[in-house]
Design a protein around this motif. Structure first.
Motif, PDB file in Angstrom:
ATOM      1  N   THR A 147      44.960 -31.877  14.594  1.00 17.96           N
ATOM      2  CA  THR A 147      44.657 -31.113  13.382  1.00 17.96           C
ATOM      3  C   THR A 147      43.960 -29.830  13.807  1.00 17.96           C
ATOM      4  O   THR A 147      43.025 -29.879  14.605  1.00 17.96           O
ATOM      5  CB  THR A 147      43.715 -31.915  12.457  1.00 17.96           C
ATOM      6  OG1 THR A 147      44.305 -33.185  12.221  1.00 17.96           O
ATOM      7  CG2 THR A 147      43.496 -31.190  11.134  1.00 17.96           C
ATOM      8  N   ALA A 166      53.977 -26.075   5.058  1.00 17.78           N
ATOM      9  CA  ALA A 166      52.999 -25.670   4.029  1.00 17.78           C
ATOM     10  C   ALA A 166      53.308 -24.272   3.508  1.00 17.78           C
ATOM     11  O   ALA A 166      53.175 -23.990   2.310  1.00 17.78           O
ATOM     12  CB  ALA A 166      51.584 -25.723   4.608  1.00 17.78           C
ATOM     13  N   LYS A 167      53.759 -23.405   4.408  1.00 17.36           N
ATOM     14  CA  LYS A 167      54.026 -22.027   3.980  1.00 17.36           C
ATOM     15  C   LYS A 167      55.263 -21.936   3.089  1.00 17.36           C
ATOM     16  O   LYS A 167      55.238 -21.255   2.067  1.00 17.36           O
ATOM     17  CB  LYS A 167      54.198 -21.119   5.204  1.00 17.36           C
ATOM     18  CG  LYS A 167      52.866 -20.703   5.812  1.00 17.36           C
ATOM     19  CD  LYS A 167      53.046 -19.636   6.868  1.00 17.36           C
ATOM     20  CE  LYS A 167      51.721 -18.960   7.156  1.00 17.36           C
ATOM     21  NZ  LYS A 167      51.835 -17.965   8.222  1.00 17.36           N
ATOM     22  N   ARG A 224      56.625 -23.819  13.838  1.00 18.03           N
ATOM     23  CA  ARG A 224      55.258 -23.682  13.330  1.00 18.03           C
ATOM     24  C   ARG A 224      54.780 -24.966  12.660  1.00 18.03           C
ATOM     25  O   ARG A 224      55.466 -25.491  11.790  1.00 18.03           O
ATOM     26  CB  ARG A 224      55.215 -22.575  12.270  1.00 18.03           C
ATOM     27  CG  ARG A 224      55.330 -21.211  12.837  1.00 18.03           C
ATOM     28  CD  ARG A 224      55.638 -20.214  11.728  1.00 18.03           C
ATOM     29  NE  ARG A 224      56.068 -18.984  12.355  1.00 18.03           N
ATOM     30  CZ  ARG A 224      55.223 -17.983  12.647  1.00 18.03           C
ATOM     31  NH1 ARG A 224      53.961 -18.072  12.331  1.00 18.03           N
ATOM     32  NH2 ARG A 224      55.661 -16.911  13.256  1.00 18.03           N
ATOM     33  N   PHE A 272      45.100 -18.800   5.581  1.00 15.58           N
ATOM     34  CA  PHE A 272      46.431 -18.235   5.817  1.00 15.58           C
ATOM     35  C   PHE A 272      46.401 -16.753   5.478  1.00 15.58           C
ATOM     36  O   PHE A 272      45.686 -16.334   4.569  1.00 15.58           O
ATOM     37  CB  PHE A 272      47.495 -18.930   4.967  1.00 15.58           C
ATOM     38  CG  PHE A 272      47.657 -20.381   5.316  1.00 15.58           C
ATOM     39  CD1 PHE A 272      48.373 -20.745   6.442  1.00 15.58           C
ATOM     40  CD2 PHE A 272      47.058 -21.360   4.543  1.00 15.58           C
ATOM     41  CE1 PHE A 272      48.505 -22.087   6.796  1.00 15.58           C
ATOM     42  CE2 PHE A 272      47.186 -22.703   4.881  1.00 15.58           C
ATOM     43  CZ  PHE A 272      47.913 -23.070   6.016  1.00 15.58           C
ATOM     44  N   ALA A 326      50.431 -23.780   1.273  1.00 15.08           N
ATOM     45  CA  ALA A 326      49.465 -22.901   1.949  1.00 15.08           C
ATOM     46  C   ALA A 326      48.923 -21.909   0.925  1.00 15.08           C
ATOM     47  O   ALA A 326      49.691 -21.236   0.250  1.00 15.08           O
ATOM     48  CB  ALA A 326      50.151 -22.164   3.093  1.00 15.08           C
ATOM     49  N   ASP A 353      52.455 -25.063  10.619  1.00 18.57           N
ATOM     50  CA  ASP A 353      52.107 -24.698   9.246  1.00 18.57           C
ATOM     51  C   ASP A 353      53.328 -24.228   8.451  1.00 18.57           C
ATOM     52  O   ASP A 353      53.206 -23.798   7.301  1.00 18.57           O
ATOM     53  CB  ASP A 353      51.027 -23.604   9.245  1.00 18.57           C
ATOM     54  CG  ASP A 353      51.385 -22.427  10.153  1.00 18.57           C
ATOM     55  OD1 ASP A 353      52.163 -22.623  11.112  1.00 18.57           O
ATOM     56  OD2 ASP A 353      50.901 -21.309   9.907  1.00 18.57           O
ATOM     57  N   TYR A 384      48.056 -21.258  14.827  1.00 19.70           N
ATOM     58  CA  TYR A 384      47.909 -22.701  14.560  1.00 19.70           C
ATOM     59  C   TYR A 384      48.746 -23.504  15.544  1.00 19.70           C
ATOM     60  O   TYR A 384      48.318 -24.515  16.085  1.00 19.70           O
ATOM     61  CB  TYR A 384      48.406 -23.041  13.144  1.00 19.70           C
ATOM     62  CG  TYR A 384      47.404 -22.826  12.034  1.00 19.70           C
ATOM     63  CD1 TYR A 384      46.323 -23.690  11.881  1.00 19.70           C
ATOM     64  CD2 TYR A 384      47.552 -21.791  11.124  1.00 19.70           C
ATOM     65  CE1 TYR A 384      45.409 -23.508  10.851  1.00 19.70           C
ATOM     66  CE2 TYR A 384      46.648 -21.599  10.095  1.00 19.70           C
ATOM     67  CZ  TYR A 384      45.573 -22.461   9.963  1.00 19.70           C
ATOM     68  OH  TYR A 384      44.674 -22.266   8.939  1.00 19.70           O
ATOM     69  N   THR A 385      49.956 -23.044  15.751  1.00 19.88           N
ATOM     70  CA  THR A 385      50.916 -23.817  16.539  1.00 19.88           C
ATOM     71  C   THR A 385      50.565 -23.810  18.018  1.00 19.88           C
ATOM     72  O   THR A 385      50.557 -24.873  18.657  1.00 19.88           O
ATOM     73  CB  THR A 385      52.337 -23.265  16.295  1.00 19.88           C
ATOM     74  OG1 THR A 385      52.529 -23.174  14.886  1.00 19.88           O
ATOM     75  CG2 THR A 385      53.392 -24.169  16.908  1.00 19.88           C
TER      76      THR A 385
END
Ligand code: MOS
Length: 733
Positions: A485, A15-16, A10, A231, A21, A12, A466-467
């Motif tokens: 992005t 960030a998670k 992922r 998120f 996030a 994100d 997102y991925t």
């Protein structure tokens, strides 16, 4: 393609796991006020008096909103209809009037300088009610259930054929109410931007749905309400419809002219969204050689007093297996509980549970291997419409799943496979879901430094959107993944439906393909104007973007660097936005399928059940990211274990109130309940469904899992428990 299809982590993820996030209840601003909900303690009636005097005396309390003093909101029922609302009925309107429709209904909102103050003050309200009679037990209301018209077509003469069948099986299966327990609670942080403009951070699967809904209720213009949900800490259908806390948070911000945060408690989460308790009656008639004559499937599901919520429970039965005669009836029974909502594979998770247990029981009656029965009844065509599938590799799911599981070593007799004090059981079931695709838009901005930003109003509800969006964009623009992005979950971004129904991957991918195609066309146009251009004769569909170059697909030596082309055209950036639509015609059926094999071990003396192995073999078209897709299916299997063995919302029918409104007493699988899960994606090329052959994997992972486990429990013990969850008391009885 470089990224599509590969097991990509992922984008994100960092960030998670680092906390960077931010979720709806975590956005901060100076001067934030906090809300706490006071909920009804009766199931039905009227509020006769609300005494807020003690609560208002608490230092730090700003205001208390009730139906008596709240700011204006729309009167018309229609204003409360969001994109996902049931067609029939009038949606719930929080703090609207003195009527109580369910236990746990919000009846007051305490606003304070601190959350702890709000919550304490909320405990000081004194509410008086006039109670009415109510009913919350589906079994008590089943005879009053009314028939809901459904598109699934009855065929042949099912009752007659069933009566004449050589081998028959008929039984009722029960799925109790289950409640959503995503890690993230329902939460909204409403930023008062001055002059009535609001920015709403909300836990939702559809920012534009929430935006339209709020505009309707508060008579605001779209430009005045921006809804953001970057998120989501799990949603699974609980965030498809806007929940009441977002209405209350906006109401409060307008009343105080100040920013407000409202986060529900875990207990309050049980005051709304649930999978409806459902009775599935399945009757199967077969010839002695194990082919179906008749399929009859009747469902009775709960709904509220004010909306008719129903999903396709029954239609899967006559779709999945070849049978000349099929009949479906779907009934709804009204209870004094909140309207149910979608929960992962709504309708199929419950209806296919009934069907697949019934198929297992029919196999026992026929003395046939349950997998063999399914193969004998295999259907290559959609039985409802008598049309072919765009693709259907279910046979391959059975084959690969059985091989990975070792199904051929199964002793057909129940209670004969054991390991010490444990009885071992093996069960199989089929899963089926729809492969939907929806109109949606994306915007891509390509900059001369070789970066691209892609934006769409879709949410990523934890599924990995997102991925896959980044993978798709990187491949179609010929850029490294790190140069992409992704912007999602903002109502100001290009139009997208709610993220649900497993349609996001197919929908957003084709919107990206279309928009990337327009960018490619523009790049080629510029490249052609370069002196001595190698692409002077190329056509737009004859080139691809690969490794930062515009490349002639027939002769890859002919290429122009994207950076050179943009420099030549004096372009710092190219921006394109487009909307993609699909041909959703009726020439073919679009479905995903799965075969689930489960092993349980049951302690013979104690009845304790462990699900020690599950193989879920899935046919879902092209898999965009085998890592995130694998996680989706694995999560579905874990939830299926919970559905089979743990989950049950227990309502005290004397009080009309949920008794186990917490995750200590509402059981879900924990790590100790989850053992070996193997996920297989069988190859399923599909050139008909859409250009990229994508179907989506969000929901198929849960369908059939509870049935495979229930069938394994029967095989282990010889005891058939049809009422979920299969707890040890039912097994010992
Ligand atoms: Mo899914 S139940 O459409 O979020």
């Amino acid at each position: 393609m470089t990224y599509i299809g590969t097991p990509t982590s992922r984008i994100d993820g960092h960030a998670k796991v680092t906390g960077a996030a931010k979720y709806a209840g975590e956005f901060n601003i100076k001067g934030l006020a906090y809300g706490a909900v006071v909920a009804s303690t009766i199931a039905k009636g009227r509020i006769t008096r609300i005494d807020t005097s003690d609560a208002l005396r608490v230092e730090g309390v700003l205001d208390i909103l009730t139906h008596e003093n709240r700011p204006p909101m729309a009167r018309a029922d229609g204003a409360y209809k969001d994109d996902v609302a049931p067609e029939e009925g009038a949606p719930f309107r929080p703090l609207y009037d003195d009527k109580i429709k369910f236990n746990g209904q919000p009846i007051a909102l305490v606003l304070a300088e601190e959350w702890e103050i709000a919550r304490f003050a909320a405990s000081l309200l004194r509410i008086e009610y006039k109670k009415s009679d109510f009913v919350t037990d589906l079994h008590a209301q089943r005879d009053k259930a009314f028939v809901v018209e459904k598109p699934e077509k009855t065929r042949g003469t099912a009752d007659k054929a069933y009566a004449a069948s050589a081998v028959r099986h008929e039984a009722e299966y029960f799925i109790p109410t289950e409640h959503h327990n995503p890690m993230e609670l329902y939460a909204s942080t409403v930023m008062w931007d001055g002059g009535g403009k609001l920015t709403v951070y909300d836990k939702t699967q559809g920012v534009q749905n929430v935006q339209r809904y709020l505009c309707g209720i508060f008579n605001m213009k779209p430009d005045d309400v921006r809804v953001i949900s970057p998120f989501v800490g799990g949603a699974f259908g609980s965030g498809l419809r806007p929940q009441y806390q977002v209405v209350l948070a906006v109401l409060a911000a307008r009343a105080l002219q100040r920013s407000v945060r409202l986060v529900l408690t875990r207990q309050q989460m049980y005051g709304l969204c649930n999978r409806p308790a459902t009775i599935e009656r399945v009757a199967l008639g077969a010839t002695a050689d194990g082919t179906l004559d008749a399929v009859i499937h009747e469902a009775i599901a709960m709904t509220s007093q004010y909306e008719d919520f129903s999903r396709n429970d029954t239609g899967w039965s006559g779709l999945l297996y070849k049978s000349p005669n099929a009949k479906y009836v779907h009934r709804l029974a009204r209870l004094d509980l909140p309207t149910p909502c979608d929960m992962r594979a709504p309708g199929a998770a419950t209806g296919v549970y009934g069907l697949e247990c019934a198929m297992d029981e029919l196999a026992v009656a026929l003395k046939l291997d349950p997998l063999e029965l399914r193969l004998r009844c295999y259907s290559d065509r959609d039985q409802h419409e008598d049309i072919p599938y765009t693709s259907k590799e279910l046979r391959e799911c059975y084959r690969q799943g059985a091989a990975a599981f070792g199904w051929d070593k199964r002793n057909p007799q129940p209670r004969l496979m054991r390991d010490g004090s444990e009885l071992v059981g093996w069960g199989v079931a089929t899963g089926v879901w729809e492969a939907l695709q929806m109109e949606s838009a994306v915007r891509i901005v390509l900059t001369a430094n070789g970066h691209a930003e892609i934006a769409s109003a879709f949410s990523d509800i934890g599924t990995g959107t997102y991925t896959i969006v980044a993978q798709m964009t990187a491949d179609l623009l010929g850029l490294p993944l790190d140069n992409i992005t992704v912007k999602l979950g903002d109502s100001t971004l290009p139009q997208a439906p709610v993220e649900g129904g497993s349609w996001t991957a197919a929908s957003v991918s084709h919107a990206i393909a279309k928009t990337a195609g327009e960018l490619r066309k523009e790049l080629l146009r510029v490249a052609k104007t370069m002196p001595g251009s190698q692409l002077a004769a190329a056509k737009a569909d004859g080139v691809a973007l690969i490794d930062g170059k515009i490349v002639d697909k027939k002769d890859t030596r002919r290429s122009v660097s994207i950076a050179d082309a943009m420099r030549h055209g004096r372009l710092d950036r190219i921006e394109r936005e487009s909307t993609n639509t699909f041909d959703n015609g009726n020439s073919h059926a679009r479905n995903t399928h799965s075969a689930i094999f489960a092993e349980v071990r049951v302690d013979e003396e104690l009845g304790v059940i462990r699900v020690t192995r599950v193989v879920n073999a899935v046919a879902a078209g092209r898999i965009l990211n085998s890592k995130t897709a694998h996680s989706q299916i694995m999560g579905g299997v874990v939830w299926g274990i919970g559905m089979a063995l743990h989950e049950e919302t227990q309502v005290d029918h004397a009080l009309g109130r949920v008794m186990n409104a917490n995750i200590a007493e509402y059981h879900v699988p924990v790590n100790a309940d989850v053992h070996d899960i193997k996920v297989i994606f069988v190859d399923e090329p599909d050139e008909i469904i859409n250009p990229l052959g994508i179907k989506g994997v969000g929901e198929i992972g849960i369908v059939g899992v509870a049935a495979a486990i229930a069938n394994a429990v029967f095989h282990a013990t010889g005891k058939r428990v049809r009422d979920l969850p299969i707890t040890l008391d039912k097994l010992m009885k």
